[in-house]
Design a protein around this motif. Structure first.
Motif, PDB file in Angstrom:
ATOM      1  N   PHE A 191      -2.807   6.117 -10.513  1.00 60.38           N
ATOM      2  CA  PHE A 191      -3.655   6.390  -9.485  1.00 60.38           C
ATOM      3  C   PHE A 191      -5.105   6.253  -9.772  1.00 60.38           C
ATOM      4  O   PHE A 191      -5.617   6.858 -10.991  1.00 60.38           O
ATOM      5  CB  PHE A 191      -3.439   7.687  -8.830  1.00 60.38           C
ATOM      6  CG  PHE A 191      -2.246   7.902  -7.727  1.00 60.38           C
ATOM      7  CD1 PHE A 191      -1.914   6.965  -6.819  1.00 60.38           C
ATOM      8  CD2 PHE A 191      -1.120   8.722  -8.196  1.00 60.38           C
ATOM      9  CE1 PHE A 191      -0.946   7.024  -5.921  1.00 60.38           C
ATOM     10  CE2 PHE A 191       0.010   8.790  -7.376  1.00 60.38           C
ATOM     11  CZ  PHE A 191       0.057   7.833  -6.328  1.00 60.38           C
ATOM     12  N   ASN A 240       0.684  -1.257  -0.029  1.00 56.48           N
ATOM     13  CA  ASN A 240      -0.047  -0.111   0.001  1.00 56.48           C
ATOM     14  C   ASN A 240       0.698   1.213   0.082  1.00 56.48           C
ATOM     15  O   ASN A 240       0.348   2.304  -0.349  1.00 56.48           O
ATOM     16  CB  ASN A 240      -0.981   0.027   0.981  1.00 56.48           C
ATOM     17  CG  ASN A 240      -0.005   0.119   2.451  1.00 56.48           C
ATOM     18  OD1 ASN A 240       0.843  -0.495   2.829  1.00 56.48           O
ATOM     19  ND2 ASN A 240      -0.587   0.694   3.328  1.00 56.48           N
ATOM     20  N   ILE A 250      -8.421   8.137  -8.204  1.00 57.00           N
ATOM     21  CA  ILE A 250      -8.696   8.915  -7.234  1.00 57.00           C
ATOM     22  C   ILE A 250     -10.408   9.214  -6.997  1.00 57.00           C
ATOM     23  O   ILE A 250     -10.978   9.661  -8.258  1.00 57.00           O
ATOM     24  CB  ILE A 250      -8.099  10.338  -7.275  1.00 57.00           C
ATOM     25  CG1 ILE A 250      -6.513   9.856  -7.686  1.00 57.00           C
ATOM     26  CG2 ILE A 250      -8.211  11.214  -6.325  1.00 57.00           C
ATOM     27  CD1 ILE A 250      -5.884  11.033  -8.189  1.00 57.00           C
ATOM     28  N   GLU A 290      -4.732   6.479   9.623  1.00 56.72           N
ATOM     29  CA  GLU A 290      -5.385   5.711   8.453  1.00 56.72           C
ATOM     30  C   GLU A 290      -5.120   4.206   9.211  1.00 56.72           C
ATOM     31  O   GLU A 290      -4.116   3.954   9.300  1.00 56.72           O
ATOM     32  CB  GLU A 290      -4.415   5.766   7.420  1.00 56.72           C
ATOM     33  CG  GLU A 290      -5.311   5.060   6.078  1.00 56.72           C
ATOM     34  CD  GLU A 290      -4.825   5.216   4.738  1.00 56.72           C
ATOM     35  OE1 GLU A 290      -5.315   6.159   4.147  1.00 56.72           O
ATOM     36  OE2 GLU A 290      -3.691   4.530   4.269  1.00 56.72           O
ATOM     37  N   ARG A 329      -9.858   5.585   6.946  1.00 52.76           N
ATOM     38  CA  ARG A 329      -9.217   6.922   7.253  1.00 52.76           C
ATOM     39  C   ARG A 329      -9.918   8.039   8.298  1.00 52.76           C
ATOM     40  O   ARG A 329     -11.123   8.178   7.810  1.00 52.76           O
ATOM     41  CB  ARG A 329      -9.026   7.553   5.867  1.00 52.76           C
ATOM     42  CG  ARG A 329      -8.091   8.811   5.975  1.00 52.76           C
ATOM     43  CD  ARG A 329      -8.188   9.365   4.507  1.00 52.76           C
ATOM     44  NE  ARG A 329      -7.282   8.804   3.643  1.00 52.76           N
ATOM     45  CZ  ARG A 329      -7.277   9.173   2.414  1.00 52.76           C
ATOM     46  NH1 ARG A 329      -7.562  10.133   1.854  1.00 52.76           N
ATOM     47  NH2 ARG A 329      -6.267   8.534   1.721  1.00 52.76           N
ATOM     48  N   SER A 379      -2.982   2.171  -7.581  1.00 54.64           N
ATOM     49  CA  SER A 379      -3.545   2.483  -6.200  1.00 54.64           C
ATOM     50  C   SER A 379      -4.848   3.444  -6.329  1.00 54.64           C
ATOM     51  O   SER A 379      -4.808   4.403  -6.909  1.00 54.64           O
ATOM     52  CB  SER A 379      -2.322   3.154  -5.516  1.00 54.64           C
ATOM     53  OG  SER A 379      -2.699   3.704  -4.134  1.00 54.64           O
ATOM     54  N   ASP A 380      -5.648   2.781  -5.167  1.00 52.86           N
ATOM     55  CA  ASP A 380      -6.816   3.691  -4.841  1.00 52.86           C
ATOM     56  C   ASP A 380      -6.530   5.048  -3.848  1.00 52.86           C
ATOM     57  O   ASP A 380      -6.032   4.603  -2.913  1.00 52.86           O
ATOM     58  CB  ASP A 380      -8.073   2.933  -4.503  1.00 52.86           C
ATOM     59  CG  ASP A 380      -8.301   2.108  -5.531  1.00 52.86           C
ATOM     60  OD1 ASP A 380      -8.411   2.303  -6.617  1.00 52.86           O
ATOM     61  OD2 ASP A 380      -9.276   1.161  -5.378  1.00 52.86           O
ATOM     62  N   GLN A 381      -6.933   6.162  -4.179  1.00 55.72           N
ATOM     63  CA  GLN A 381      -6.622   7.149  -3.207  1.00 55.72           C
ATOM     64  C   GLN A 381      -8.198   8.063  -2.890  1.00 55.72           C
ATOM     65  O   GLN A 381      -8.588   8.192  -4.011  1.00 55.72           O
ATOM     66  CB  GLN A 381      -5.545   8.090  -3.736  1.00 55.72           C
ATOM     67  CG  GLN A 381      -4.238   7.462  -3.782  1.00 55.72           C
ATOM     68  CD  GLN A 381      -3.706   7.160  -2.697  1.00 55.72           C
ATOM     69  OE1 GLN A 381      -4.065   7.767  -1.449  1.00 55.72           O
ATOM     70  NE2 GLN A 381      -3.119   6.103  -2.559  1.00 55.72           N
TER      71      GLN A 381
END
Length: 511
Positions: free
Chosen positions: A284, A277, A286, A465, A455, A357-359
């Motif tokens: 990304f 992670n 988002i 987080e 989060r 990667s998920d943000q």
């Protein structure tokens, strides 16, 4: 008494000395020495084949070898005259003696050269051995039991390894290259098969922490391990104090000892890698806390230098493929004013990248408002966010999918197909206590293996987080994440699992 070297003697001196030491029984042998011009330097290099060439009887070889091996004159007072008469010449016409003499001389000269070379090699080898031993002493670390230094959550990870924990082979450090070195991370423990391992405790009814020592890129990294006799395995996990320090990762030699720290159980190579992670991806994805995609820009900082600026379009941002190993600061700037810029660190180690990667972009909160944003993997399909507010008079308010708004608390969305997000927003009230938990509503999958992550945002920043402990918790229904003090805002993390479906029981237990 000063001892002189045999190798300094001439042929005549050697023969006189050996005669005085051994007696008349050796006269015939010494005559052969004279005929073949055997000096002290030749004699100390004699090998078995030289005794055989000179026809020295077996029973007479022993004393000669004792003197030869000593290499010194034991009684210097009997050392022959250092100025002997000239050596006798070979008898004319005696080709047999000349041939034998030549063979012996050539053999002795070759042996002398070989011995000198071997002596130099021995000196070099001894020096290297001493250096290696000094390095071992310098670099060796005493075994330590690091289990007690772990947080309660980390202890649970290693005491109850996740079903997703992988078994890894023992790699002998002296056989590098024969087999790939297993990769391990601090996300979850890896497992060694303990079937054939020595010096392990027996008859214990619970897992036993074991001490270890390690050598590798960073002195700050240590390892914790627990032997579980019922599972016939050793669970091991690296403790990396700063996960964003790139020097923490790489190959380590780990030695695990018995409980006393005296006897070795195993020694193996492992390759410590960063948790997935925090690895910089190639792309990304988002979203907002409501699950909506955004537009904006993304920047990458490498130290003080900006190395990339790109666009975010419909929630997607592609990153450069060729980036150096190291630590990067990521800055995501949304176009909408009610969304906050997001800054965080990620790293590249050994040129390895994840695909995506998920943000989650934070919303702008009012003073004293907090957001609890829940995301998870595809399974279980339906996880639910729950928050209870316990008032000073003992009354309890409860916000979840069935009651999504009460006073200063609200749930924005009930996600039922995996992933989330679900966001609870609330304004703290003085004198109240809050309990936040995640419930597994659907029957598929396991809660502890859901990859759930919460989060916690306050005002314009992310406070924490928290990731669900990936441990063996079959049948768990609730993950009690934390409690919050309504007056001070202090957060106390619990990371407890409950195995029932009672919404009423949670606030009563954790109030």
């Amino acid at each position: 008494m000063r001892l002189e070297s045999l190798s300094s003697l001439s042929c005549d001196q050697l023969c006189k000395y050996l005669h005085s030491s051994l007696g008349d029984e050796y006269s015939n042998i010494l005559n052969k020495f004279k005929k073949n011009q055997v000096t002290g330097d030749d004699f100390v290099l004699f090998q078995q084949k030289d005794y055989e060439t000179l026809s020295v009887p077996w029973k007479l070889q022993k004393k000669l070898k004792e003197i030869q091996d000593s290499g010194v004159i034991q009684n210097p007072g009997q050392t022959p005259n250092p100025n002997p008469s000239p050596n006798p010449r070979p008898v004319p016409g005696n080709t047999s003696n000349t041939s034998t003499t030549t063979k012996v001389r050539e053999s002795l000269e070759t042996q002398r050269d070989i011995k000198q070379i071997n002596n130099k090699i021995d000196i070099i080898n001894n020096s290297l051995s001493q250096l290696v031993e000094q390095m071992k002493v310098t670099n060796s670390k005493p075994p330590t039991n690091n289990f007690t230094n772990l947080s309660p959550t980390a202890q649970q990870k290693i005491l109850n390894p996740s079903p997703q924990s992988k078994r890894i082979p023992i790699i002998d450090p002296s056989c590098v290259g024969a087999n790939p070195i297993p990769k391990i991370t601090s996300e979850m423990p890896s497992l060694y098969d303990a079937t054939l391992l020595p010096n392990l405790p027996k008859g214990r009814d619970k897992p036993v922490p074991l001490p270890s020592a390690c050598d590798g890129p960073s002195d700050d990294v240590v390892f914790s391990q627990v032997y579980d006799e019922s599972k016939n395995s050793i669970a091991i996990i690296p403790n990396v104090p700063d996960p964003y320090d790139i020097s923490s990762y790489g190959q380590y030699v780990v030695t695990i000892f018995d409980e006393s720290g005296q006897r070795e159980v195993l020694k193996s190579l492992v390759n410590v890698n960063p948790p997935e992670n925090i690895v910089l991806p190639k792309k990304f994805i988002i979203r907002t806390p409501l699950g909506k995609s955004i537009d904006g820009t993304v920047e990458l900082m490498y130290g003080s230098r900006k190395v990339f600026t790109g666009s975010v379009t419909q929630g997607k941002a592609d990153l450069p493929q060729n980036l150096l190993d190291g630590t990067y600061e990521v800055i995501i700037k949304p176009n909408k004013s009610n969304l906050l810029p997001l800054k965080f660190k990620m790293i590249i180690h050994d040129s390895e990248r994840t695909n995506s990667s998920d943000q989650m972009i934070n919303r702008l909160n009012n003073p004293d408002e907090m957001d609890f944003i829940l995301v998870w993997n595809e399974s279980p399909k339906d996880l639910d966010s729950h928050i209870w507010c316990i008032h000073p008079n003992g009354s309890i308010d409860h916000v979840y999918f069935f009651e999504m708004n009460i006073d200063q608390m609200s749930l924005d969305h009930d996600a039922k197909k995996g992933f989330g997000p679900e966001t609870i927003r609330f304004k703290r009230l003085n004198g109240c206590k809050y309990v936040y938990a995640v419930h597994k509503y659907s029957e598929d999958g396991e809660l502890a293996q859901s990859g759930a992550k919460v989060r916690i945002n306050y005002r314009e920043s992310t406070l924490f987080e928290r990731c669900i402990p990936n441990t063996q918790q079959n049948g768990a229904r609730f993950w009690v994440v934390c409690t919050i003090d309504g007056t001070s805002g202090d957060i106390a993390f619990k990371d407890h699992f409950e195995f029932h479906n009672s919404n009423k029981y949670i606030p009563l237990k954790y109030k």
